[in-house]
Design a protein around this motif. Structure first.
Motif, PDB file in Angstrom:
ATOM      1  N   GLU A 136     -35.175  25.687 -18.168  1.00 14.73           N
ATOM      2  CA  GLU A 136     -36.313  26.498 -17.692  1.00 14.73           C
ATOM      3  C   GLU A 136     -36.278  26.724 -16.189  1.00 14.73           C
ATOM      4  OE1 GLU A 136     -36.628  23.531 -19.180  1.00 14.73           O
ATOM      5  OE2 GLU A 136     -37.967  22.203 -18.054  1.00 14.73           O
ATOM      6  N   LYS A 137     -35.434  25.966 -15.481  1.00 13.77           N
ATOM      7  CA  LYS A 137     -35.361  26.078 -14.022  1.00 13.77           C
ATOM      8  C   LYS A 137     -34.245  27.017 -13.563  1.00 13.77           C
ATOM      9  CE  LYS A 137     -38.555  22.959 -12.998  1.00 13.77           C
ATOM     10  NZ  LYS A 137     -39.713  23.193 -12.141  1.00 13.77           N
ATOM     11  N   ALA A 138     -33.387  27.432 -14.508  1.00 14.72           N
ATOM     12  CA  ALA A 138     -32.324  28.431 -14.262  1.00 14.72           C
ATOM     13  C   ALA A 138     -31.514  28.193 -12.988  1.00 14.72           C
ATOM     14  CB  ALA A 138     -32.914  29.841 -14.291  1.00 14.72           C
ATOM     15  N   LEU A 139     -31.039  26.978 -12.841  1.00 17.68           N
ATOM     16  CA  LEU A 139     -30.180  26.632 -11.701  1.00 17.68           C
ATOM     17  C   LEU A 139     -28.974  27.574 -11.589  1.00 17.68           C
ATOM     18  CD1 LEU A 139     -28.987  24.747  -9.483  1.00 17.68           C
ATOM     19  CD2 LEU A 139     -28.255  23.212 -11.314  1.00 17.68           C
ATOM     20  N   GLU A 140     -28.495  28.072 -12.745  1.00 16.66           N
ATOM     21  CA  GLU A 140     -27.280  28.911 -12.717  1.00 16.66           C
ATOM     22  C   GLU A 140     -27.445  30.148 -11.829  1.00 16.66           C
ATOM     23  OE1 GLU A 140     -29.179  28.257 -15.255  1.00 16.66           O
ATOM     24  OE2 GLU A 140     -29.478  29.939 -16.618  1.00 16.66           O
ATOM     25  N   ASP A 141     -28.674  30.653 -11.683  1.00 16.95           N
ATOM     26  CA  ASP A 141     -28.889  31.832 -10.827  1.00 16.95           C
ATOM     27  C   ASP A 141     -28.637  31.470  -9.362  1.00 16.95           C
ATOM     28  OD1 ASP A 141     -29.686  32.837 -13.240  1.00 16.95           O
ATOM     29  OD2 ASP A 141     -31.583  33.684 -12.525  1.00 16.95           O
ATOM     30  N   ALA A 142     -29.071  30.279  -8.965  1.00 15.15           N
ATOM     31  CA  ALA A 142     -28.858  29.844  -7.581  1.00 15.15           C
ATOM     32  C   ALA A 142     -27.369  29.614  -7.330  1.00 15.15           C
ATOM     33  CB  ALA A 142     -29.660  28.576  -7.309  1.00 15.15           C
ATOM     34  N   VAL A 143     -26.687  29.064  -8.327  1.00 19.36           N
ATOM     35  CA  VAL A 143     -25.241  28.833  -8.203  1.00 19.36           C
ATOM     36  C   VAL A 143     -24.518  30.178  -8.073  1.00 19.36           C
ATOM     37  CG1 VAL A 143     -23.196  27.967  -9.424  1.00 19.36           C
ATOM     38  CG2 VAL A 143     -25.309  26.611  -9.413  1.00 19.36           C
ATOM     39  N   ALA A 144     -24.946  31.161  -8.851  1.00 15.18           N
ATOM     40  CA  ALA A 144     -24.331  32.497  -8.783  1.00 15.18           C
ATOM     41  C   ALA A 144     -24.544  33.104  -7.391  1.00 15.18           C
ATOM     42  CB  ALA A 144     -24.924  33.404  -9.861  1.00 15.18           C
ATOM     43  N   ALA A 145     -25.737  32.907  -6.837  1.00 14.57           N
ATOM     44  CA  ALA A 145     -26.019  33.446  -5.491  1.00 14.57           C
ATOM     45  C   ALA A 145     -25.161  32.737  -4.441  1.00 14.57           C
ATOM     46  CB  ALA A 145     -27.505  33.299  -5.162  1.00 14.57           C
ATOM     47  N   ALA A 146     -24.940  31.449  -4.614  1.00 17.27           N
ATOM     48  CA  ALA A 146     -24.080  30.701  -3.673  1.00 17.27           C
ATOM     49  C   ALA A 146     -22.649  31.229  -3.753  1.00 17.27           C
ATOM     50  CB  ALA A 146     -24.132  29.214  -3.996  1.00 17.27           C
ATOM     51  N   GLN A 147     -22.222  31.525  -4.967  1.00 14.10           N
ATOM     52  CA  GLN A 147     -20.854  32.039  -5.150  1.00 14.10           C
ATOM     53  C   GLN A 147     -20.681  33.369  -4.408  1.00 14.10           C
ATOM     54  OE1 GLN A 147     -18.352  31.218  -8.350  1.00 14.10           O
ATOM     55  NE2 GLN A 147     -18.369  33.310  -9.101  1.00 14.10           N
ATOM     56  N   ILE A 148     -21.684  34.259  -4.524  1.00 14.69           N
ATOM     57  CA  ILE A 148     -21.570  35.586  -3.903  1.00 14.69           C
ATOM     58  C   ILE A 148     -21.648  35.489  -2.373  1.00 14.69           C
ATOM     59  CG2 ILE A 148     -22.670  37.874  -3.705  1.00 14.69           C
ATOM     60  CD1 ILE A 148     -23.616  37.412  -6.678  1.00 14.69           C
ATOM     61  N   THR A 149     -22.589  34.678  -1.864  1.00 15.96           N
ATOM     62  CA  THR A 149     -22.760  34.611  -0.396  1.00 15.96           C
ATOM     63  C   THR A 149     -21.737  33.680   0.254  1.00 15.96           C
ATOM     64  OG1 THR A 149     -24.320  32.772  -0.618  1.00 15.96           O
ATOM     65  CG2 THR A 149     -25.262  34.995  -0.503  1.00 15.96           C
ATOM     66  N   GLY A 150     -21.176  32.763  -0.520  1.00 14.09           N
ATOM     67  CA  GLY A 150     -20.234  31.789   0.054  1.00 14.09           C
ATOM     68  C   GLY A 150     -20.926  30.668   0.812  1.00 14.09           C
ATOM     69  N   ILE A 151     -22.257  30.651   0.806  1.00 16.80           N
ATOM     70  CA  ILE A 151     -22.989  29.579   1.504  1.00 16.80           C
ATOM     71  C   ILE A 151     -23.162  28.409   0.532  1.00 16.80           C
ATOM     72  CG2 ILE A 151     -25.098  28.947   2.768  1.00 16.80           C
ATOM     73  CD1 ILE A 151     -25.512  31.916   3.356  1.00 16.80           C
ATOM     74  N   PRO A 152     -22.761  27.199   0.936  1.00 18.78           N
ATOM     75  CA  PRO A 152     -22.834  26.065   0.016  1.00 18.78           C
ATOM     76  C   PRO A 152     -24.259  25.794  -0.465  1.00 18.78           C
ATOM     77  CG  PRO A 152     -21.644  25.476   2.015  1.00 18.78           C
ATOM     78  CD  PRO A 152     -22.202  26.837   2.241  1.00 18.78           C
TER      79      PRO A 152
END
Ligand code: UDP
Length: 353
Positions: A196-212
């Motif tokens: 329900e917290k959808a961590l995968e969206d934050a991980v996807a955003a990190a992948q695109i921006t390159g910010i850890p």
């Protein structure tokens, strides 16, 4: 001086993190009520621990979290249920208290409301609508005893179809959070690691921006976490751990931003006010609690729900946010004093009836 009995969630011991934000609210409210000279005893599952708090530990089998099940799930209690045992204890001691405060999102305490005759039972509804049986009992309780039910936020109450609800909001013990003006180069994600917290969206955003992305919180659903690691083998993310408030705020304060990506209607989102208190802007989906707390473009960004592109665009303009404005917003609206005032007012309203 009021004699208060707080009943915790039966999904896990206090300080385990399984209870999420409700553990945090219970602790904060207990401290604030004690500071004001009230007596507070807390009933919680065995192995609970809270600093400066008197806990009555109850044995028995834990309850399964309501949000991890289907909407049409029937009400289930395991044999020797800790929930049943906690409320049996409350029944026996009810005449020693002025008010019982239920923090559990469970059917039984709501159902028991009219059966407690020696002292009123007040309820904090800590999540939005997740199951039909809970919707039914919450609405029935609100209908019969509207003064006894409070919510975190109005948007949360609306998930039950309630137009005007009593809302307590949430708060933090501000002196525990240090303001950090110059962050390091990472993003933070804080919460229970569960679908329900959808961590995968934050991980996807990190992948695109390159910010850890540094991840903090209770690893509640291990299969879900393993799936994320498998789906994003090259994204720059790291699970740091589940920490006490003091350690958490040290890591959190150094983040450029907190990403809040819940798939559900987050009732409040305590991690948001913890971030703001450290001066950390929050990027959240425009849904649930964050809509009532964040000032878009001032203390963070509210982006289109479930849009990773929205998250990425917000991350790219995060330097336009003044970190001091974030801290000020937490100070103005989310102090323990403010929550204590609201709670005392509500308790007095209940007791004067
Ligand atoms: N939390 C914590 N240590 C951590 C990560 C999170 O104590 O390492 C706490 C955090 O302080 C917050 C709670 O977990 O109080 C999460 O609450 P929130 O309201 O954000 O979400 P919930 O879990 O209730 O859905």
């Amino acid at each position: 001086m009021l004699k208060l009995l707080f009943l915790s969630t039966p999904v896990g011991p206090l300080s385990s993190g399984i209870g999420g934000g409700v553990e945090f609210t219970l602790y904060n409210l207990a401290q604030e009520m004690l500071r004001r000279g009230h007596q507070v005893n807390v009933v919680a599952p065995e192995n609970s621990a809270l600093p400066n708090t008197s806990i009555i530990e109850i044995s028995g089998q834990l309850q399964i979290s309501a949000q991890s099940q289907e909407r049409d799930i029937l009400i289930c209690l395991p044999p020797n249920s800790v929930l049943g045992n906690m409320w049996e204890y409350a029944r026996k001691v009810q005449d020693q208290y002025d008010l019982i405060f239920n923090f559990a999102y469970d059917w039984l305490p709501f159902y028991l409301t009219p059966f407690f005759t020696a002292c009123p039972v007040a309820h904090l509804v800590s999540m939005g609508s997740v199951s039909e049986a809970m919707d039914h009992i919450i609405l029935q309780t609100v209908d019969q005893f509207p003064h006894l039910v409070t919510f975190y936020s109005q948007t949360q109450a609306e998930t039950f179809g309630i137009k005007e609800a009593h809302c307590l909001g949430s708060a933090i013990d501000l002196p525990l959070y240090k303001y950090v003006n110059s962050p390091d180069d990472y993003l933070a994600w804080v919460g229970r690691i569960a679908p329900e917290k959808a961590l995968e969206d934050a991980v996807a955003a990190a992948q695109i921006t390159g910010i850890p992305l540094k991840i903090f919180g209770k690893l509640q659903d291990i299969a879900y976490w393993e799936q994320i690691k498998q789906d994003y083998p090259n994204a720059p993310f790291e699970y740091v751990g589940f920490f006490s408030t003091d350690e958490l705020q040290q890591y959190l304060g150094k983040a450029r931003a907190l990403l809040m990506t819940p798939r559900w209607v987050e009732a409040f989102g305590n991690v948001m006010i913890e971030a703001l208190a450290c001066g950390v802007p929050v990027i959240a989906y425009r849904r649930g609690g964050p809509v009532e707390v964040l000032q878009d473009e001032k203390t963070g960004f509210l982006v289109e729900p479930d849009s990773v592109t929205g998250l990425v665009e917000a991350i790219q303009k995060i330097n336009t946010i003044d970190r001091m404005a974030c801290r000020s917003s937490a100070e103005q609206d989310y102090s323990l004093q403010a929550l204590g005032d609201r709670t005392e007012q509500w308790f007095h309203h209940i007791l004067l009836r």
